[in-house]
Motif scaffolding. Structure first.
Motif, PDB file in Angstrom:
ATOM      1  N   SER A   5       1.156  -1.950   0.056  1.00 30.15           N
ATOM      2  CA  SER A   5      -0.474  -0.002  -0.033  1.00 30.15           C
ATOM      3  C   SER A   5       1.176   1.312  -0.349  1.00 30.15           C
ATOM      4  N   THR A   6       0.866   2.411  -0.439  1.00 33.79           N
ATOM      5  CA  THR A   6       0.829   3.248  -0.551  1.00 33.79           C
ATOM      6  C   THR A   6      -0.008   4.521  -0.075  1.00 33.79           C
ATOM      7  N   ARG A   7      -0.704   4.591   0.615  1.00 40.11           N
ATOM      8  CA  ARG A   7      -1.267   5.027   1.616  1.00 40.11           C
ATOM      9  C   ARG A   7      -0.384   5.491   2.713  1.00 40.11           C
ATOM     10  N   THR A   8      -0.516   6.558   3.607  1.00 41.55           N
ATOM     11  CA  THR A   8       0.002   6.800   4.814  1.00 41.55           C
ATOM     12  C   THR A   8      -0.836   5.998   5.846  1.00 41.55           C
ATOM     13  N   GLN A   9      -0.073   5.682   6.575  1.00 38.20           N
ATOM     14  CA  GLN A   9      -0.722   5.425   8.091  1.00 38.20           C
ATOM     15  C   GLN A   9      -2.437   6.579   8.968  1.00 38.20           C
ATOM     16  N   GLU A  10      -1.758   7.182   8.607  1.00 37.95           N
ATOM     17  CA  GLU A  10      -2.633   9.089   8.877  1.00 37.95           C
ATOM     18  C   GLU A  10      -4.059   8.536   8.129  1.00 37.95           C
ATOM     19  N   GLU A  11      -3.775   8.029   7.047  1.00 35.56           N
ATOM     20  CA  GLU A  11      -4.655   8.121   5.583  1.00 35.56           C
ATOM     21  C   GLU A  11      -5.907   6.906   6.067  1.00 35.56           C
ATOM     22  N   TYR A  13      -6.002   5.634   8.855  1.00 37.78           N
ATOM     23  CA  TYR A  13      -6.337   5.735  10.422  1.00 37.78           C
ATOM     24  C   TYR A  13      -7.999   6.755   9.591  1.00 37.78           C
ATOM     25  N   LYS A  14      -7.305   7.475   8.725  1.00 37.82           N
ATOM     26  CA  LYS A  14      -8.925   8.383   8.675  1.00 37.82           C
ATOM     27  C   LYS A  14     -10.207   7.817   8.428  1.00 37.82           C
TER      28      LYS A  14
END
Length: 439
Positions: A5-11, A13-14
């Motif tokens: 996955s290229t998504r950040t952990q923050e994304e 979580y949101k």
């Protein structure tokens, strides 16, 4: 093959969090229905010795007029503004309508109150909200009073009427970054030029300064090395006032850093009655009496809140007021307030009769502040967990009292003023270090 996955952990979580995380906080009355918050301010219950009888009918009327305004207009909104550290400009016309700005100043649209009446009004402001009382203190008992005592007739006629109406606002600039208690050593300079003066320097902790129309500034005359006073307009070129952030107390008060860079002040705006630092004492003598009444008001409000809260809040099957240790603390708070009121009242009478000394004013301010600190600390204990919520007043008052304990002379400096008076020996500066003996 699994693609990372290229998504950040923050994304992530949101995306995953549920919508209930975004709901606003419950209204405190719903979240904690067992006790009434300070937005519905409690009835005054702190005058146990009926000290109101010491006031004249006019002073009693002032007290009730201010009390009604503060409970009705300020109490419902103060927590919101305190939390945001913003000033409630909407209340300025309401405070102006009370006709207390200018305090004991006579004429020029000012109310000409007795010192006691002015002090009682300030206490009633502080009982509900200490920030509003400080706003009036700075505007009225420092800036306006300086113009009234040290200004020319033209300056009084020009500035005092609009300041009395609160259609314009003033601040008072003495303290500097390097000089607080040692205020007479200030470095801001005033250099005489044709037609006026050039001011250069810096001031700090100046209440009302970020929005004041009129700034009373003290600076050192480069020719005489003496302190002079000046009236500076808010739009003067070279003047800059910025808000001090991150305060824990008096959060609604807009304390500022003032920078003066080549600011021109015309001759007509130099205060002729300020030719040395000693001339500021005429103003500080009155303002120190006024400041003494702020802790009185704060302690009254905290007691009133605790008195109601302990009867509403129940634990172990009984109101908190039924427990012996809570009654003992409540009574100690009440006793402190009676003593504070008597000292404050006597200080006013000494001033009105022309008998008050600087040491008496300093003892009043320091001792009353100390007793208020103790009183508010008891209130913090009595409210338990709610003692840290501004909604129930005590946490807010606890924090608001701290800057008052320090300004207009710290507790220690004020005790030294009194100590000098009763012993004849000044002890503000440390003794010169002696060279080590060779023996």
């Amino acid at each position: 093959m699994k693609v990372p996955s290229t998504r950040t952990q923050e994304e992530m979580y949101k995306e995953a969090k549920s919508s209930y995380f975004d709901l606003p906080a419950l209204d405190v009355s719903t979240a904690f229905p067992q006790a009434t918050p300070a937005s519905d301010f409690p009835t005054c219950a702190s005058d146990y010795y009926q000290l109101d009888d010491l006031l004249t009918p006019e002073e009693k009327a002032i007290r009730m007029k201010v009390r009604e305004c503060m409970e009705k207009e300020v109490a419902p909104i103060m927590t919101k503004y305190w939390e945001k550290a913003e000033f409630p400009f909407e209340v300025i016309p309401k405070l102006g309508a009370l006709h207390i700005s200018g305090g004991s100043i006579k004429g020029y649209g000012c109310p000409g109150l007795s010192i006691t009446g002015s002090a009682v009004a300030l206490a009633e402001l502080a009982r509900v909200d200490a920030s509003c009382s400080t706003f009036i203190l700075v505007h009225s008992s420092l800036a306006m009073l300086t113009i009234a005592l040290c200004g020319s007739e033209m300056q009084k006629q020009k500035y005092l009427p609009s300041l009395a109406e609160l259609s314009t606002v003033a601040c008072w600039g003495l303290t500097e970054p390097d000089y607080g208690s040692d205020a007479s050593a200030l470095r801001t300079t005033a250099r005489k030029v044709e037609g006026g003066w050039i001011l250069d320097g810096q001031k700090r902790w100046i209440g009302n300064s970020t929005f004041a129309d009129v700034l009373v500034i003290f600076a050192r005359n480069t020719a005489t090395n003496q302190i002079n006073g000046f009236i500076v307009k808010k739009d003067a070129p070279g003047l800059q006032a910025t808000k001090i952030e991150n305060k824990i107390g008096l959060r609604m008060v807009q304390n500022g850093d003032i920078l003066l860079k080549n600011v021109f002040v015309p001759d007509e705006d130099r205060l002729p009655g300020v030719s040395s630092f000693q001339d500021t004492s005429k103003v500080l003598a009155v303002s120190r009496v006024m400041v003494s009444w702020q802790p009185i008001g704060i302690a009254m409000g905290v007691y009133d809140m605790c008195h109601r809260y302990l009867k509403e809040r129940k634990q172990f099957g009984a109101p908190l007021a039924a427990f012996q240790i809570n009654q003992q603390k409540l009574v100690q708070m009440l006793g402190n307030i009676q003593a504070m009121l008597l000292v404050g009242w006597r200080l006013c009478k000494l001033y009105e009769s022309g008998k008050m000394t600087p040491g008496q004013a300093s003892l009043g301010k320091s001792w009353i502040s100390l007793r208020a600190r103790e009183t508010v600390s008891f209130g913090r204990e009595l409210l338990g967990g709610n003692g840290i919520l501004a909604d129930f007043l005590v946490a807010k008052a606890f924090c608001d009292l701290e800057p008052i304990y320090t300004y207009e002379g710290t507790y220690d400096i004020n005790t030294l003023v009194t100590g000098r008076e009763i012993t004849g020996l000044p002890s503000f500066k440390p003794a010169t270090l002696r060279p080590k003996s060779r023996l």
